[in-house]
Design a protein around this motif. Structure first.
Motif, PDB file in Angstrom:
ATOM      1  N   ASN A 163       0.801  -1.222   0.000  1.00  0.00           N
ATOM      2  CA  ASN A 163       0.000   0.000   0.000  1.00  0.00           C
ATOM      3  C   ASN A 163       0.835   1.274   0.000  1.00  0.00           C
ATOM      4  O   ASN A 163       0.488   2.257  -0.654  1.00  0.00           O
ATOM      5  CB  ASN A 163      -0.929   0.020   1.234  1.00  0.00           C
ATOM      6  N   GLY A 164       1.924   1.242   0.749  1.00  0.00           N
ATOM      7  CA  GLY A 164       2.658   2.472   1.025  1.00  0.00           C
ATOM      8  C   GLY A 164       3.137   3.225  -0.199  1.00  0.00           C
ATOM      9  O   GLY A 164       2.911   4.436  -0.324  1.00  0.00           O
ATOM     10  N   ILE A 165       3.789   2.543  -1.134  1.00  0.00           N
ATOM     11  CA  ILE A 165       4.412   3.233  -2.267  1.00  0.00           C
ATOM     12  C   ILE A 165       3.369   3.871  -3.178  1.00  0.00           C
ATOM     13  O   ILE A 165       3.462   5.055  -3.526  1.00  0.00           O
ATOM     14  CB  ILE A 165       5.298   2.246  -3.065  1.00  0.00           C
ATOM     15  N   ILE A 166       2.350   3.093  -3.561  1.00  0.00           N
ATOM     16  CA  ILE A 166       1.302   3.626  -4.450  1.00  0.00           C
ATOM     17  C   ILE A 166       0.505   4.709  -3.736  1.00  0.00           C
ATOM     18  O   ILE A 166       0.178   5.746  -4.327  1.00  0.00           O
ATOM     19  CB  ILE A 166       0.377   2.490  -4.923  1.00  0.00           C
ATOM     20  N   ASN A 167       0.206   4.492  -2.446  1.00  0.00           N
ATOM     21  CA  ASN A 167      -0.524   5.512  -1.687  1.00  0.00           C
ATOM     22  C   ASN A 167       0.283   6.795  -1.563  1.00  0.00           C
ATOM     23  O   ASN A 167      -0.275   7.898  -1.566  1.00  0.00           O
ATOM     24  CB  ASN A 167      -0.876   4.990  -0.294  1.00  0.00           C
TER      25      ASN A 167
END
Length: 608
Positions: A163-167
């Motif tokens: 989730n972290g990178i795309i978010n």
């Protein structure tokens, strides 16, 4: 012992037993983060672009809809009573929301697949790298601390990749888009609403180092707790034999309390960011209502612009709050990645040259040419020894504990490299040869043999994975293991459980002999291999040993001197030096150190 004393004892022992797990004080390392992101490279042609496109579609729709509602629906359609335009706008907004739903669904699915694959690749790469590291690496670390890095630390990166990178990309685009749109709609109102941002940035920067240090402490403490757990489970029989269950539990409670306290502090510090964002949101809303109402009353903006501002303001603090969570993920990921890359950057002490040669038809002629070896600067294990082991010869190494016997065996297998001099086989310096081609020609049988979980058949076949069932059974028959295997409920398919717990020490040793024979090595190292076998079993295995040693260069390390009487050459060691060598009869006639060792053992037997 009080809880405070237990905790203090645990903390003290942790520092003593795990010196390599120390807190690392470094600034946020963007190069390291880019190195972490490099693991996305294999998926830059399919999953990653798809997830980014889906993210862009949903983000653009979210940025467009408030303008449609404020400027078009309120100011134009409702303000001008244009029913047909209102209907058209309602249908358009509905279609956009449906498209956003589809894009979000695809984004979530693709980033989850992406994250799982990256974690799989990272764990696979880390495990493969650790497998190739030298014994020196494992001498300094407990098995538990290594397990933590391969399991827990890699798992800690999962949320970042799923989730972290795309978010992070989505929130940066969202915030940038909102700020640009707000200044286009009304620069004065935008400045008033966003005045809180510099203050927020200053406070969050102050919190950064503190939070990161806390998450480092959590990783370190988890490593220590897992190390203690691993030792406790491995040594449970010793613990129960000495009735130390209570003390062991108290010690674990201290370690567990340290872990709880560190995690609680880290979570507490990380949790400060959420309420701070909520407070900023509240301040921004108050400014919007008060200053926005003033601008409406003075006809500087319309109601539609005010409504759009309200939408965007609600959307603005959501990604900022999420950025705080992502930042916490980055802190956790940075703490974990530091520990992962520490292992990945570890180079084997025993390096293989790029132009290393392969052993072809090894004969097993071993030569130590003025070899000196030190495990560390303060401890010299071998003092420039020179010796020769001819092909097919059985050589016994004897001496007191610490005399250098196992060190010689380790150098032959090239688990370590000499500090000075050279170890040669068939005239080749081992440092010039490929490790696989060396070790596939060597079998080692240890006193404390390791039996893997699985069947009897699988454990013997570990010596040569391509061997047939018939070859496995033939090897077991030669060393006398077939007799006890045939008595087991499922024979060769019997599950031996963890570390071969259902087998006796002697039975486990017989399996290790069968495994070594199946590997068909040119060099065989027996390191106290018969120490765990009772006298009756030892007599049975002597005949099997002759078959096992036939045509091979054998190095036998033994304290029980009766097992080496037939050796072609017996080398007596003391403090890393060769005192004397020769066959049994020659050394007995010399009445030197070997004679005294034999005499002392027989005197002990006579006394019994």
């Amino acid at each position: 012992m009080t809880a405070k004393q237990t905790k203090k004892q645990a903390s003290h022992l942790n520092r003593f037993y795990y010196p390599l797990d120390q807190q690392v004080e470094k600034p946020f390392n963007w190069k390291q983060m880019l190195r972490l992101l490099f693991y996305l490279k294999p998926y830059t042609k399919n999953l990653l672009p798809g997830a980014i496109i889906a993210m862009l579609v949903s983000t653009i729709i979210r940025l467009v809809v408030p303008i449609l509602i404020g400027t078009w629906v309120i100011d134009k359609a409702i303000g001008e009573s244009n029913v047909s335009l209102l209907t058209y706008l309602i249908i358009t907004i509905s279609v956009l929301y449906l498209l956003s739903y589809v894009a979000n669904t695809l984004r979530i699915r693709w980033v989850n697949i992406l994250g799982q694959r990256v974690i799989h690749d990272l764990r696979k790469g880390l495990f493969s790298h650790v497998q190739r590291l030298s014994h020196n690496f494992f001498d300094k670390r407990s098995a538990g601390s290594i397990l933590v890095r391969i399991l827990n630390d890699v798992n800690s990166l999962q949320e970042l990749f799923t989730n972290g990178i795309i978010n992070l990309l989505m929130d940066i685009i969202m915030l940038s888009g909102i700020i640009i749109i707000l200044f286009v709609l009304s620069p004065p109102l935008a400045l008033a609403v966003l005045i809180i941002l510099p203050i927020m940035f200053f406070i969050s920067t102050k919190m950064r180092r503190n939070i990161r240090r806390s998450w480092q402490n959590v990783r370190i403490q988890k490593s220590r707790m897992n190390s203690h757990l691993n030792e406790s489970m491995q040594g449970i029989r010793i613990t129960q034999s000495f009735s130390q269950e209570k003390e062991n539990t108290e010690f674990f409670n201290g370690v567990n309390t340290d872990n709880y306290e560190n995690e609680r502090i880290a979570m507490k510090k990380s949790a400060y960011f959420g309420p701070f964002v909520e407070m900023s949101n509240a301040i921004g809303t108050v400014i919007l209502i008060s200053f926005g109402a003033h601008l409406i009353l003075t006809d500087q903006i319309g109601i539609g612009v005010f409504v759009s501002f309200a939408f965007y303001l609600g959307m603005f603090w959501e990604p900022i709050s999420r950025l705080g969570q992502i930042y916490n993920q980055l802190l956790v990921a940075m703490a974990s990645s530091e520990r992962i890359f520490e292992f990945l950057d570890e180079e084997p002490n025993v390096e293989e040259k790029k132009d290393a040669k392969v052993f072809k038809d090894m004969k097993g002629h071993i030569v130590f040419d003025k070899v000196q070896f030190s495990y560390n600067e303060d401890r010299v294990a071998l003092h420039e020894i020179s010796l020769e082991m001819k092909p097919g010869q059985t050589v016994a190494l004897v001496g007191h504990t610490g005399s250098g016997k196992s060190t010689i065996a380790n150098l032959i297998s090239r688990f370590y490299d000499p500090t000075k001099g050279a170890v040669k086989i068939d005239g080749h310096d081992l440092r010039d040869m490929k490790l696989d081609s060396l070790r596939t020609n060597i079998s080692v049988v240890l006193q404390d043999t390791f039996i893997f979980s699985g069947t009897i058949m699988e454990n013997i076949r570990f010596g040569r994975p391509g061997a047939s069932d018939q070859e496995v059974m033939e090897a077991a028959k030669v060393v006398g293991a077939d007799e006890f295997i045939s008595r087991l409920s499922n024979g060769y398919e019997t599950e031996v459980e963890e570390r071969g717990n259902i087998l006796s020490a002697g039975e486990r040793q017989l399996l290790s002999f069968a495994r070594a024979l199946l590997a068909d090595p040119r060099i065989l190292i027996l390191d106290e291999a018969t120490a765990s076998i009772d006298t009756e079993t030892e007599i049975k295995i002597q005949t099997a040993l002759k078959k096992l040693l036939e045509g091979r260069t054998a190095i036998m390390i033994a304290h029980r001197l009766s097992t080496i009487r037939e050796a072609d050459n017996i080398i007596v060691l003391e403090h890393g030096r060769i005192l004397e060598q020769g066959n049994h009869d020659t050394l007995m006639k010399q009445k030197g150190e070997y004679y005294e060792l034999v005499k002392s053992q027989f005197d002990m037997l006579d006394a019994l």
